[in-house]
Design an enzyme around this catalytic site. Structure first.
Site, PDB file in Angstrom:
ATOM      1  N   HIS A   1       1.120 -16.458   5.020  1.00 51.58           N
ATOM      2  CA  HIS A   1       1.194 -15.615   3.827  1.00 51.58           C
ATOM      3  C   HIS A   1       2.043 -16.345   2.807  1.00 51.58           C
ATOM      4  O   HIS A   1       3.225 -16.592   3.061  1.00 51.58           O
ATOM      5  CB  HIS A   1       1.845 -14.274   4.172  1.00 51.58           C
ATOM      6  CG  HIS A   1       1.009 -13.426   5.086  1.00 51.58           C
ATOM      7  ND1 HIS A   1       0.655 -12.140   4.790  1.00 51.58           N
ATOM      8  CD2 HIS A   1       0.436 -13.703   6.276  1.00 51.58           C
ATOM      9  CE1 HIS A   1      -0.093 -11.650   5.762  1.00 51.58           C
ATOM     10  NE2 HIS A   1      -0.221 -12.569   6.683  1.00 51.58           N
TER      11      HIS A   1
ATOM     12  N   CYS B   1       3.309 -15.350   0.232  1.00 49.96           N
ATOM     13  CA  CYS B   1       4.450 -14.554  -0.236  1.00 49.96           C
ATOM     14  C   CYS B   1       5.659 -14.740   0.671  1.00 49.96           C
ATOM     15  O   CYS B   1       6.791 -14.511   0.257  1.00 49.96           O
ATOM     16  CB  CYS B   1       4.071 -13.082  -0.350  1.00 49.96           C
ATOM     17  SG  CYS B   1       3.394 -12.403   1.157  1.00 49.96           S
TER      18      CYS B   1
ATOM     19  N   CYS C   1      -2.667 -11.100  -0.182  1.00 53.17           N
ATOM     20  CA  CYS C   1      -1.715 -10.076   0.221  1.00 53.17           C
ATOM     21  C   CYS C   1      -1.665  -8.977  -0.843  1.00 53.17           C
ATOM     22  O   CYS C   1      -1.455  -9.264  -2.017  1.00 53.17           O
ATOM     23  CB  CYS C   1      -0.346 -10.722   0.391  1.00 53.17           C
ATOM     24  SG  CYS C   1       1.015  -9.571   0.187  1.00 53.17           S
ATOM     25  N   GLU C   2      -1.874  -7.738  -0.398  1.00 55.45           N
ATOM     26  CA  GLU C   2      -1.944  -6.652  -1.381  1.00 55.45           C
ATOM     27  C   GLU C   2      -0.568  -6.245  -1.911  1.00 55.45           C
ATOM     28  O   GLU C   2      -0.478  -5.471  -2.851  1.00 55.45           O
ATOM     29  CB  GLU C   2      -2.666  -5.438  -0.801  1.00 55.45           C
ATOM     30  CG  GLU C   2      -1.890  -4.662   0.241  1.00 55.45           C
ATOM     31  CD  GLU C   2      -2.723  -3.500   0.793  1.00 55.45           C
ATOM     32  OE1 GLU C   2      -3.950  -3.511   0.662  1.00 55.45           O
ATOM     33  OE2 GLU C   2      -2.109  -2.586   1.375  1.00 55.45           O
ATOM     34  N   HIS C   3       0.487  -6.736  -1.295  1.00 51.64           N
ATOM     35  CA  HIS C   3       1.823  -6.384  -1.769  1.00 51.64           C
ATOM     36  C   HIS C   3       2.350  -7.334  -2.834  1.00 51.64           C
ATOM     37  O   HIS C   3       3.234  -6.982  -3.599  1.00 51.64           O
ATOM     38  CB  HIS C   3       2.812  -6.353  -0.593  1.00 51.64           C
ATOM     39  CG  HIS C   3       2.405  -5.378   0.463  1.00 51.64           C
ATOM     40  ND1 HIS C   3       2.234  -5.728   1.776  1.00 51.64           N
ATOM     41  CD2 HIS C   3       2.105  -4.061   0.378  1.00 51.64           C
ATOM     42  CE1 HIS C   3       1.862  -4.667   2.467  1.00 51.64           C
ATOM     43  NE2 HIS C   3       1.768  -3.653   1.643  1.00 51.64           N
ATOM     44  N   HIS C   4       1.831  -8.558  -2.849  1.00 49.17           N
ATOM     45  CA  HIS C   4       2.308  -9.543  -3.816  1.00 49.17           C
ATOM     46  C   HIS C   4       1.179 -10.218  -4.595  1.00 49.17           C
ATOM     47  O   HIS C   4       1.436 -11.004  -5.491  1.00 49.17           O
ATOM     48  CB  HIS C   4       3.121 -10.638  -3.110  1.00 49.17           C
ATOM     49  CG  HIS C   4       4.339 -10.131  -2.398  1.00 49.17           C
ATOM     50  ND1 HIS C   4       4.334  -9.773  -1.070  1.00 49.17           N
ATOM     51  CD2 HIS C   4       5.593  -9.894  -2.848  1.00 49.17           C
ATOM     52  CE1 HIS C   4       5.537  -9.351  -0.727  1.00 49.17           C
ATOM     53  NE2 HIS C   4       6.316  -9.406  -1.776  1.00 49.17           N
TER      54      HIS C   4
ATOM     55  N   GLN D   1      -2.812  -8.063   6.787  1.00 45.83           N
ATOM     56  CA  GLN D   1      -3.535  -8.778   7.836  1.00 45.83           C
ATOM     57  C   GLN D   1      -3.982  -7.849   8.960  1.00 45.83           C
ATOM     58  O   GLN D   1      -5.046  -8.021   9.545  1.00 45.83           O
ATOM     59  CB  GLN D   1      -2.648  -9.918   8.360  1.00 45.83           C
ATOM     60  CG  GLN D   1      -3.402 -10.880   9.271  1.00 45.83           C
ATOM     61  CD  GLN D   1      -2.544 -12.054   9.684  1.00 45.83           C
ATOM     62  OE1 GLN D   1      -1.801 -12.596   8.876  1.00 45.83           O
ATOM     63  NE2 GLN D   1      -2.631 -12.452  10.935  1.00 45.83           N
TER      64      GLN D   1
HETATM   65 ZN   LIG Z   1       3.019 -10.290   0.574  1.00 45.95          ZN
END
Ligand SMILES: [Zn+2]
Length: 225
Positions: free
Chosen positions: A182, A184, A113-116, A154
């Site tokens: 995910h 996260c 996941c590119e956010h976490h 995703q």
């Molecule tokens: Zn995430």
């Protein structure tokens, strides 16, 4: 697939796992540095993070971690950022004149996941209808793996897989469904262990209700062997 636009802050954007484009956002000079130069820089960055957290990096167990993580980032889990690693596009003539849809299901997805920067783990299911050319079955796995080895959302992963296969097979008739967990979401934040995220992209004939239904029916078939 529609990716909704929101007016949230960047923090909220990440928390809601919304992507902004079907292309991975890359800097113009993304490949100015060699892989080894990147590993050197990332290694000291990871060391800095760990030391800031208060860890003692002279401990034998932690000593090798910065280098190990840097190599893993560049060569493995983010290796798919490098276009040189894209699987070659070898296709074959459709000798058998097989004109039905071909489905490859349960392709394992390991992404991040590119956010976490936490793992996304799941299954991809791909289908295409040949337009005269076919692709080796393992090629589909390799294409999934290549795009999965990037910081991802995703939705974008799903679209990137479909677009690449459309290009390789020279047809719009490609579909992909991904069902993934995910970490996260499962291990932090809302801590919902059971939930998974399903994304889909249907190109060409797969937009047709019956053809889409057929693909989804194949996916839900239990494979026994
Ligand atoms: Zn995430």
């Amino acid at each position: 697939m529609k990716i909704e636009n929101t007016t949230n802050t960047n923090d909220d954007l990440g928390e809601n796992h919304v992507g902004t484009s079907s292309d991975t956002p890359m800097k113009a000079d993304a490949f100015k540095l060699s892989d080894n130069e990147k590993i050197d820089i990332i290694q000291s960055d990871v060391r800095h993070i760990m030391e800031t957290l208060g860890l003692d990096l002279t401990d034998d167990s932690l000593n090798g971690t910065p280098k190990r993580v840097a190599k893993m980032f560049v060569n493995e889990i983010f290796g798919g950022l490098n276009p040189d690693k894209k699987p070659s596009a070898s296709v074959f003539d459709n000798k058998y004149k097989y004109g039905e849809m071909l489905v490859e299901k349960n392709i394992t997805v390991y992404s991040t996941c590119e956010h976490h920067l936490l793992p996304i783990v799941g299954k991809a299911h791909i289908a295409y209808i040949s337009n005269g050319t076919v692709v080796g079955l393992s090629k589909m796995n390799r294409i999934v793996d290549y795009f999965a080895k990037r910081p991802q959302v995703q939705e974008r992963l799903t679209i990137q897989i479909v677009k690449e296969l459309q290009k390789v097979l020279n047809t719009d008739d490609v579909a992909c469904v991904i069902d993934a967990k995910h970490l996260c979401v499962n291990s932090r934040g809302i801590r919902d262990i059971e939930s998974s995220t399903v994304t889909s992209e249907f190109g060409g004939q797969f937009k047709n209700k019956e053809i889409k239904r057929e693909f989804l029916d194949y996916i839900s078939l239990e494979t026994k062997f």
